[in-house]
Design an enzyme around this catalytic site. Structure first.
Site, PDB file in Angstrom:
ATOM      1  N   LYS A 140       6.485   2.229   2.986  1.00 20.83           N
ATOM      2  CA  LYS A 140       6.784   0.797   1.847  1.00 20.83           C
ATOM      3  C   LYS A 140       6.341  -0.390   2.622  1.00 20.83           C
ATOM      4  O   LYS A 140       6.367  -0.158   3.945  1.00 20.83           O
ATOM      5  CB  LYS A 140       8.024   0.619   1.545  1.00 20.83           C
ATOM      6  CG  LYS A 140       8.260   0.019   0.000  1.00 20.83           C
ATOM      7  CD  LYS A 140       7.950   0.771  -0.921  1.00 20.83           C
ATOM      8  CE  LYS A 140       7.619   0.114  -2.458  1.00 20.83           C
ATOM      9  NZ  LYS A 140       8.134   1.050  -3.459  1.00 20.83           N
TER      10      LYS A 140
ATOM     11  N   ASP B  49       3.556  -2.323  -6.117  1.00 21.26           N
ATOM     12  CA  ASP B  49       5.008  -2.577  -6.692  1.00 21.26           C
ATOM     13  C   ASP B  49       5.093  -3.833  -7.197  1.00 21.26           C
ATOM     14  O   ASP B  49       4.115  -4.303  -7.668  1.00 21.26           O
ATOM     15  CB  ASP B  49       5.943  -2.281  -5.135  1.00 21.26           C
ATOM     16  CG  ASP B  49       7.545  -1.902  -5.585  1.00 21.26           C
ATOM     17  OD1 ASP B  49       7.617  -0.856  -5.800  1.00 21.26           O
ATOM     18  OD2 ASP B  49       8.178  -2.999  -5.249  1.00 21.26           O
TER      19      ASP B  49
HETATM   20  N1  GLU Z   1       6.029   1.190  -6.000  1.00 16.11           N
HETATM   21  C1  GLU Z   1       6.202   2.587  -6.654  1.00 16.11           C
HETATM   22  C2  GLU Z   1       7.319   3.223  -6.292  1.00 16.11           C
HETATM   23  O1  GLU Z   1       8.437   2.602  -6.020  1.00 16.11           O
HETATM   24  C3  GLU Z   1       4.788   3.391  -6.472  1.00 16.11           C
HETATM   25  C4  GLU Z   1       4.244   3.830  -5.230  1.00 16.11           C
HETATM   26  C5  GLU Z   1       2.751   4.619  -5.089  1.00 16.11           C
HETATM   27  O2  GLU Z   1       2.410   4.680  -6.310  1.00 16.11           O
HETATM   28  O3  GLU Z   1       2.844   4.717  -4.086  1.00 16.11           O
HETATM   29  O4  GLU Z   1       7.636   4.377  -6.264  1.00 16.11           O
END
Ligand code: GLU
Length: 445
Positions: free
Chosen positions: A126, A166
């Site tokens: 992340k 996100d």
């Molecule tokens: N931010 C999204 C999550 O919390 C998607 C992440 C992504 O698609 O890599 O899973």
């Protein structure tokens, strides 16, 4: 909590002071894992938990950029590459003033288990920045994204780490980030980012996937009690990408979504939220939810307050972490709540989760219920790798099957460990065992 696990948890907390959300996420997972360690002593011998709580790599960097007035601005950028046992690090980027290392670590930690549950070959990571996009011009957003990628590019890649969106990062931002990556590296590497535009390597259904997936998961939970979304009264928090698509999907299944919110307040629309109007205000005009009231009759806008003051049979928290506390949970339960599915990451506090579970409310934790977004990112990677692009219907069908599969795996794992209907236990154990097995197989790394 199991005493052996508690000792490891306490060390993790002591080594990472001041990271409250990370502590919360770790504690919540550890509370489920006692029974697994009784059956699998090799996980303790292999120091799986200690390794799992220590990211493989953490990158923190300066993001210098110039605003429209020519003033220099400095933000902080993060990428936490948490675990690559199952595949390249995968997870979104969040641009929001609340972002700090503890927030990114909680999100990255959750992402490991979520990504494992999808059954796709993706590890967990992340990132993001404390940059506040609110009120910034398009040109400022572009310059910020270019500055952010000017450092991030050296750490990511199709086989290394694949960021996505996100909170505060959607299709526009992914476009600017991708353009800068391409410019610096001189490579058209589609698989380095997901959430791309449809004409340049993106996947159909990716924008809808998190919200749709959350509702599909909730529908599967309701089915276990002989119910469905049809006729439910639903309250959604948030009004961003996840919330809008959750509202659309819930209403397509016959529910009435009577409210949604933003950080300033919430709207109550007893006839059911007008999704086209909401999209126009939030996605096209990038406006505030308050604007919804004046453009539709019989709508109330409540300035401040909590959307959880309303009655609902299904609650879908789709805003942000710790937005639904124990008091709000108790109020919802008193007023006839049947089910909760988390579209956001860790929106319910630990007290709220306990209230829901004690009351026998169906509760789908974010790492299972909102996995449709990242799962569809993995489908985007699959299309990029084969230089293919699938139809909406085919991709939506894959998403539906993945969500039903996650639901069934969580339910089966909860049964196997003697706590039927406990989706928290099912998700934590289901995700953990898969990652732990892969970590042991790959040796001490
Ligand atoms: N931010 C999204 C999550 O919390 C998607 C992440 C992504 O698609 O890599 O899973």
């Amino acid at each position: 909590m199991d005493a052996r696990l508690e000792a490891i948890r306490d060390t993790v907390l002591a080594r990472n002071p001041g990271e409250g959300e990370f502590h919360q996420a770790v504690t919540e997972v550890f509370e489920s894992l006692g029974p697994v360690h009784d059956r699998h002593p090799e996980f303790l011998e292999g120091a799986v938990l200690e390794r799992l709580c220590e990211p493989e790599r953490q990158i923190i960097f300066r993001v210098p950029w110039a605003d429209d007035a020519g003033r220099f601005q400095i933000n902080r950028g993060f990428r936490v590459e948490f675990n690559s046992a199952l595949g390249p690090f995968k997870g979104g980027l969040r641009f929001h003033p609340s972002v700090n290392l503890g927030i990114v670590k909680f999100l990255g930690f959750e992402q490991i288990f979520k990504n494992a549950l999808t059954g796709m070959p993706i590890g967990g990571g992340k990132g993001g920045s404390d940059f506040d996009p609110r009120g910034r011009s398009d040109a400022e957003i572009m310059r910020f994204c270019q500055a952010f990628m000017t450092e991030l590019y050296r750490h990511i890649g199709e086989y290394t780490d694949v960021p996505a969106g996100d909170i505060g990062v959607g299709g526009r931002e992914i476009g600017y980030l991708f353009g800068q990556y391409k410019r610096i590296t001189n490579r058209y590497e589609s698989g380095v980012l997901t959430g791309k535009g449809i004409s340049w390597g993106g996947s159909l259904v990716r924008p809808e996937a998190t919200g749709y997936g959350t509702v599909i998961f909730a529908e599967e939970m309701l089915k276990t009690r002989g119910q469905s979304f049809d006729g439910q009264r639903v309250v959604v928090s948030g009004s961003g990408n996840v919330a809008i698509n959750a509202i659309a999907k819930a209403q397509s299944l016959g529910a009435t979504v009577v409210a949604c919110s933003d950080s300033s307040g919430y709207v109550v629309d007893e006839a059911g939220i007008d999704v086209a109007l909401l999209r126009q205000i939030k996605e096209v005009e990038r406006g505030r939810l308050k604007d919804y009231e004046a453009r539709r009759s019989a709508v109330d806008y409540v300035d401040g307050g909590s959307v959880w003051d309303l009655d609902a049979t299904v609650a879908l928290p789709c805003a942000t972490q710790n937005e639904l506390d124990g008091d709000a949970a108790a109020r919802l339960v008193r007023n006839g709540l049947l089910a909760v599915a988390e579209g956001a990451n860790m929106p319910s506090t630990r007290e709220a989760v306990a209230v829901f579970q004690d009351a026998g409310v169906l509760f789908g934790p974010g790492k299972a219920a909102n996995a449709g977004g990242v799962a569809t990112s993995a489908l985007e990677m699959q299309q990029n790798a084969s230089r293919d692009s699938w139809s909406f219907a085919h991709t939506e069908d894959r998403l539906t099957k993945i969500m039903v599969g996650i639901h069934d795996r969580c339910a089966a794992t909860a049964d196997e460990y003697g706590d039927p209907g406990n989706y928290v236990l099912g998700a934590n154990i289901g995700g953990f065992v898969k990652v732990a097995d892969a970590m042991l197989a790959q040796g001490l790394i």
